[in-house]
Scaffold this active site. Structure first.
Site, PDB file in Angstrom:
ATOM      1  N   SER A   1      -5.791   3.465   4.686  1.00 49.07           N
ATOM      2  CA  SER A   1      -5.288   2.551   3.653  1.00 49.07           C
ATOM      3  C   SER A   1      -6.391   1.663   3.103  1.00 49.07           C
ATOM      4  O   SER A   1      -6.175   0.481   2.819  1.00 49.07           O
ATOM      5  CB  SER A   1      -4.134   1.686   4.193  1.00 49.07           C
TER       6      SER A   1
ATOM      7  N   SER B   1       0.794  -1.237   0.000  1.00 50.62           N
ATOM      8  CA  SER B   1       0.000   0.000   0.000  1.00 50.62           C
ATOM      9  C   SER B   1       0.821   1.279   0.000  1.00 50.62           C
ATOM     10  O   SER B   1       0.239   2.371  -0.020  1.00 50.62           O
ATOM     11  CB  SER B   1      -0.955   0.016   1.193  1.00 50.62           C
TER      12      SER B   1
ATOM     13  N   LYS C   1      -0.209   3.717  -2.560  1.00 49.24           N
ATOM     14  CA  LYS C   1      -1.247   4.745  -2.441  1.00 49.24           C
ATOM     15  C   LYS C   1      -0.688   6.163  -2.378  1.00 49.24           C
ATOM     16  O   LYS C   1      -1.424   7.127  -2.622  1.00 49.24           O
ATOM     17  CB  LYS C   1      -2.126   4.451  -1.220  1.00 49.24           C
TER      18      LYS C   1
END
Length: 331
Positions: A173, A116, A119
């Site tokens: 997240s 993640s 992101k």
């Protein structure tokens, strides 16, 4: 919803309707607020709230100059002689964010799944598009479909404005939120992924490749060196600094509340001055975290990839920050 009572006065055509008042060099963050006047200057990619990111006398791009060569010029063996803590991470890097000097390095050029941490680039591409942050986005079932099943408290049909979706993606997240940002981008997901890879190429992230916007795909790979470049770029965006370092936020969806907390325990406990943060995890990546922090007035970037557990990730991050706090300024 976030700021809904204040949204009535906002322009419906500009991404710049969101103002996030935060100081990147202190731990004092003022509450999220909405404005029609100040946000454009804050959210443009060149914004750094008065911080000159380019070394004096240089006309070269700050990211390329400071990060394109510094990590690769340092041998990892330099740090094996009690010049830094032992970390369990597969790859790690600590860099002085002002000078670009690499202070600690372990396998920093090794490319591996980033989970993640993806992101952060998702947020940058969203910001660069200058989209309307007050536009409502309804999560679609397709946003929950991916290469892996991931835990989420979101549901298909949930509606939030784009700012809330971005906050969900950065702070909590949430993978469906990141997927929705790509889906609602002009040209859809294919254009979004192309923009992610074009941006990474522009920044000199030579070990990085993106296949989707959430990080659930293990083919999303990067190196600690490249992620230091990514953090440095993301730090220029006030919205990313503010959203990624928000400890808690209660999302009012109208029919239910979502009480959300930051995925980084070091942000939640508030013991360190963390200006920007992103965690990540899939099996192939292990536990990862990137941070922009200020320790003893020194701005620094910390990257940890491939940690065996959340506890190890938090312990290594704390050890590196503690070690950093004891370094002389002119190391």
């Amino acid at each position: 919803m976030l700021g809904m009572s204040l949204l009535m006065g906002l322009s419906v055509s500009s991404f710049a309707d969101l103002t996030l008042n935060s100081n990147p060099v202190t731990s004092q963050k003022r509450p999220i607020s909405w404005s029609t006047n100040e946000a454009k200057e804050l959210l443009l990619s060149e914004d750094a709230e008065g911080i000159d990111l380019t070394p004096q006398g240089s006309t070269t791009s700050s990211t390329t100059l400071r990060l394109g060569r510094a990590p690769t010029a340092v041998s990892d063996t330099r740090y094996s002689n009690n010049l830094g803590p032992s970390v369990q991470a597969g790859s790690a890097l600590v860099m002085d964010a002002k000078t670009g000097e690499v202070l600690f390095s372990k396998n920093s050029n090794f490319s591996r799944p980033m989970a993640s941490i993806t992101k952060l680039m998702t947020a940058i591409i969203t910001a660069d598009a200058h989209l309307n942050m007050s536009e409502e986005i309804t999560l679609d079932p397709i946003d929950f479909v991916g290469p892996k099943q991931a835990s989420t408290r979101l549901r298909a049909g949930d509606t939030m404005n784009r700012a809330e979706v971005l906050l969900m993606a950065l702070m909590k997240s949430e993978n469906p939120a990141a997927a929705a940002l790509a889906r609602t981008y002009p040209g859809g997901k294919p254009a979004f992924i192309a923009a992610m890879n074009a941006k990474s190429h522009q920044l000199g992230m030579t070990s990085t490749r993106y296949y989707e916007s959430t990080g659930l795909d293990a083919r999303n790979v990067s190196s600690a060196r490249d992620l230091a470049i990514l953090v440095t770029e993301a730090y220029k965006y006030g919205v990313i600094r503010q959203f990624s370092s928000t400890p808690h936020y209660d999302f009012n969806l109208g029919y239910r509340m979502l009480n959300a907390s930051n995925t980084n325990a070091l942000v939640r406990n508030g013991e360190w001055n963390i200006n920007l943060s992103k965690t990540g995890y899939i099996n192939e990546a292990g536990r990862c975290v990137v941070m922009h922090t200020t320790v003893n007035s020194r701005p620094a970037v910390v990257v940890l990839m491939g940690e065996p557990s959340t506890q190890a990730r938090n312990a290594d991050a704390t050890d590196l920050l503690t070690w950093l706090s004891g370094l002389p300024q002119d190391i």
